[in-house]
Design a protein around this motif. Structure first.
Motif, PDB file in Angstrom:
ATOM      1  N   PRO A 101       0.835  -1.537   0.068  1.00 67.04           N
ATOM      2  CA  PRO A 101       0.295  -0.170  -0.003  1.00 67.04           C
ATOM      3  C   PRO A 101       1.078   1.164  -0.212  1.00 67.04           C
ATOM      4  N   ALA A 102       0.570   1.972  -0.879  1.00 68.42           N
ATOM      5  CA  ALA A 102       1.055   3.378  -1.165  1.00 68.42           C
ATOM      6  C   ALA A 102       0.024   4.461   0.011  1.00 68.42           C
ATOM      7  N   ILE A 103       0.640   5.654   0.368  1.00 68.54           N
ATOM      8  CA  ILE A 103      -0.121   6.398   1.206  1.00 68.54           C
ATOM      9  C   ILE A 103       0.149   8.174   0.778  1.00 68.54           C
ATOM     10  N   ALA A 104      -0.781   9.283  -0.221  1.00 69.27           N
ATOM     11  CA  ALA A 104       0.079  10.318  -0.355  1.00 69.27           C
ATOM     12  C   ALA A 104      -0.302  10.837   1.502  1.00 69.27           C
ATOM     13  N   ALA A 105       0.196  11.515   1.581  1.00 70.74           N
ATOM     14  CA  ALA A 105       0.238  12.730   3.089  1.00 70.74           C
ATOM     15  C   ALA A 105      -0.028  13.869   2.150  1.00 70.74           C
ATOM     16  N   VAL A 106      -0.948  14.431   2.014  1.00 72.66           N
ATOM     17  CA  VAL A 106      -1.373  15.526   1.544  1.00 72.66           C
ATOM     18  C   VAL A 106      -0.718  16.596   2.247  1.00 72.66           C
ATOM     19  N   ASN A 107       0.538  17.450   2.845  1.00 79.13           N
ATOM     20  CA  ASN A 107       0.143  17.859   3.399  1.00 79.13           C
ATOM     21  C   ASN A 107       0.262  19.209   3.705  1.00 79.13           C
ATOM     22  N   GLY A 108      -0.776  19.983   2.050  1.00 79.58           N
ATOM     23  CA  GLY A 108      -0.130  21.022   1.873  1.00 79.58           C
ATOM     24  C   GLY A 108      -1.265  21.153  -0.248  1.00 79.58           C
ATOM     25  N   TYR A 109      -0.588  22.255  -0.666  1.00 81.53           N
ATOM     26  CA  TYR A 109      -0.710  22.070  -2.223  1.00 81.53           C
ATOM     27  C   TYR A 109      -0.781  20.992  -2.441  1.00 81.53           C
ATOM     28  N   ALA A 110      -1.623  20.333  -3.391  1.00 81.65           N
ATOM     29  CA  ALA A 110      -1.264  19.894  -4.605  1.00 81.65           C
ATOM     30  C   ALA A 110      -2.030  19.545  -5.531  1.00 81.65           C
ATOM     31  N   PHE A 111      -1.460  20.462  -6.407  1.00 81.92           N
ATOM     32  CA  PHE A 111      -1.813  20.408  -7.740  1.00 81.92           C
ATOM     33  C   PHE A 111      -1.266  20.081  -9.210  1.00 81.92           C
ATOM     34  N   GLY A 112      -2.214  19.880 -10.227  1.00 84.44           N
ATOM     35  CA  GLY A 112      -1.596  19.640 -11.625  1.00 84.44           C
ATOM     36  C   GLY A 112      -0.456  18.119 -11.187  1.00 84.44           C
ATOM     37  N   GLY A 113       0.694  18.018 -10.956  1.00 84.91           N
ATOM     38  CA  GLY A 113       1.011  16.799 -11.336  1.00 84.91           C
ATOM     39  C   GLY A 113       1.103  16.419  -9.419  1.00 84.91           C
ATOM     40  N   GLY A 114       1.267  17.072  -8.882  1.00 87.40           N
ATOM     41  CA  GLY A 114       1.087  16.994  -7.414  1.00 87.40           C
ATOM     42  C   GLY A 114      -0.330  15.942  -7.492  1.00 87.40           C
ATOM     43  N   CYS A 115      -1.689  16.481  -7.507  1.00 88.14           N
ATOM     44  CA  CYS A 115      -2.620  15.818  -7.125  1.00 88.14           C
ATOM     45  C   CYS A 115      -2.284  14.434  -8.510  1.00 88.14           C
ATOM     46  N   GLU A 116      -1.628  14.344  -8.918  1.00 89.73           N
ATOM     47  CA  GLU A 116      -1.848  13.338 -10.161  1.00 89.73           C
ATOM     48  C   GLU A 116      -1.367  12.082  -9.570  1.00 89.73           C
ATOM     49  N   LEU A 117      -0.083  12.738  -9.175  1.00 90.44           N
ATOM     50  CA  LEU A 117       0.890  11.173  -7.510  1.00 90.44           C
ATOM     51  C   LEU A 117       0.339  10.942  -6.623  1.00 90.44           C
ATOM     52  N   ALA A 118      -0.443  12.334  -5.750  1.00 87.94           N
ATOM     53  CA  ALA A 118      -1.751  11.252  -4.689  1.00 87.94           C
ATOM     54  C   ALA A 118      -2.836  10.841  -5.407  1.00 87.94           C
ATOM     55  N   LEU A 119      -3.112  11.143  -6.948  1.00 81.78           N
ATOM     56  CA  LEU A 119      -3.732   9.345  -7.404  1.00 81.78           C
ATOM     57  C   LEU A 119      -3.330   8.392  -7.344  1.00 81.78           C
TER      58      LEU A 119
END
Length: 260
Positions: A101-119
Motif C-alpha cells: 500500500p502507498a499512502i499520500a500524506a497531502v500536507n499542503g498544495y497538491a496541484f497538477g502533477g502533485g494531484c496526479e501522484l496522489a491519485l
C-alpha cells in the motif's frame, strides 16, 4: 543507500515503512526532471528493500507537491513534452503498482502533477491546510500524468470533468466530501497519523495486501492503459501552442493569461 538532492527516502526502525519526501520546499516541491528521476529511483529502492508500506509526502509547511515545474515546461517541444510525460507516468505507474500500500500524506498544495501522484497512491490523507486540484487548464494544457484517467475513477465522471475543465482548487474538507481524499486531519497531526496508518498496514499479511491491491487495480485495467497512452499524446501535442506558451508565461510573470 543512494541519496538524491531533491528527494529523501527514509525507513522506520523496522525497515517496514518507507517514507518518500519530495524535498524542494523553496519551489513548493515542484517536479522537475531531476526530481522525477530521483522519485523513480527511490521508489525502486523502496521496493528492493521490501518495504511493506510506502508514504509519499512533501517537505516544508506549504506544499505536498505543487505540480510539475512550469519553468521547465514552458518552452518544451512536442517531442520533449512527450518525454516529460513519459517520465511523470513512470513515477505514477510505479506508485500504483508498488507491491504494498502507498499512502499520500497531502500536507499542503497538491496541484497538477502533485494531484496526479496522489491519485496514483492507494490511500490519500489530507491536512486541514491542503488544497488540491487539476489546474493544468489555466496553463493551456491538460493533466498529463494520469489525471484524466484516475480522477474520474476516484470522484466520478461529472466531478472529474468539472475539476479539470474549470481547474478548480478544492480545500481539504470539500475534497473529503467528494471522495478525493479518504480523511482530513489537523495539520500538525498528519505525519504522526499517516505513520501510524503505515505501520498498521505493515503489520498485516504482505502477500495478501499485495494480492488485494493487484485485484483492485485490475478493475481499472480494461481501458486505462489505452487511455493513459492517449492522454500522453494529447498532453504533449499542446506544447508549442499559443495557449500553452501564454499560460505558462503568465504564471511565471504572475499575471492573468490572455488565451486565444
Amino acid at each position: 543507500m543512494p541519496e538524491w538532492d531533491t528527494v529523501r527516502l527514509e525507513f522506520d526502525d523496522d525497515d517496514d515503512v518507507a517514507t518518500l519526501t519530495v524535498d524542494r520546499p523553496d519551489r513548493l516541491n515542484a517536479l522537475n526532471v531531476e526530481t522525477l528521476r530521483a522519485l523513480r529511483d527511490a521508489i525502486s529502492e523502496a521496493e528492493s528493500e521490501d518495504a511493506r508500506a510506502l508514504v509519499l509526502t512533501g517537505a516544508g509547511e506549504k506544499a505536498f507537491i505543487a505540480g510539475a515545474d512550469i519553468s521547465h515546461m514552458q518552452d518544451l517541444s512536442t517531442t520533449e513534452a512527450q518525454e516529460y510525460a513519459e517520465l511523470g507516468h513512470d513515477v505514477a505507474d510505479m506508485l500504483e503498482s508498488f507491491p504494498a500500500p502507498a499512502i499520500a500524506a497531502v500536507n499542503g498544495y497538491a496541484f497538477g502533477g502533485g494531484c496526479e501522484l496522489a491519485l496514483a497512491c492507494d490511500l490519500r490523507v489530507a491536512s486541514e491546510n491542503a488544497v488540491i486540484g487539476q489546474t493544468e487548464i489555466d496553463l493551456g494544457i491538460i493533466p498529463g500524468w494520469g489525471g484524466t484517467q484516475r480522477l474520474a475513477r476516484v470522484v466520478g465522471d461529472e466531478l472529474a470533468r468539472r475539476l479539470i475543465f474549470f481547474g478548480e482548487r478544492i480545500d481539504a474538507q470539500d475534497a473529503h466530501e467528494m471522495g478525493l481524499v479518504g480523511e482530513v486531519v489537523a495539520h500538525d497531526q498528519i505525519d504522526a497519523h499517516v505513520e501510524e496508518m503505515a505501520r498498521d498496514l505493515a503489520k498485516r499479511p504482505a502477500f495478501a495486501l499485495q494480492a488485494a491491491k493487484e485485484a483492485l487495480n485490475q478493475t481499472h485495467e480494461g481501458t486505462q492503459s489505452a487511455g493513459l497512452r492517449y492522454e500522453r499524446r494529447l498532453w504533449s501535442s499542446l506544447f508549442g501552442t499559443h495557449d500553452q506558451r501564454e499560460g505558462m508565461a503568465a504564471f511565471l510573470d504572475d499575471r492573468e493569461p490572455e488565451f486565444k
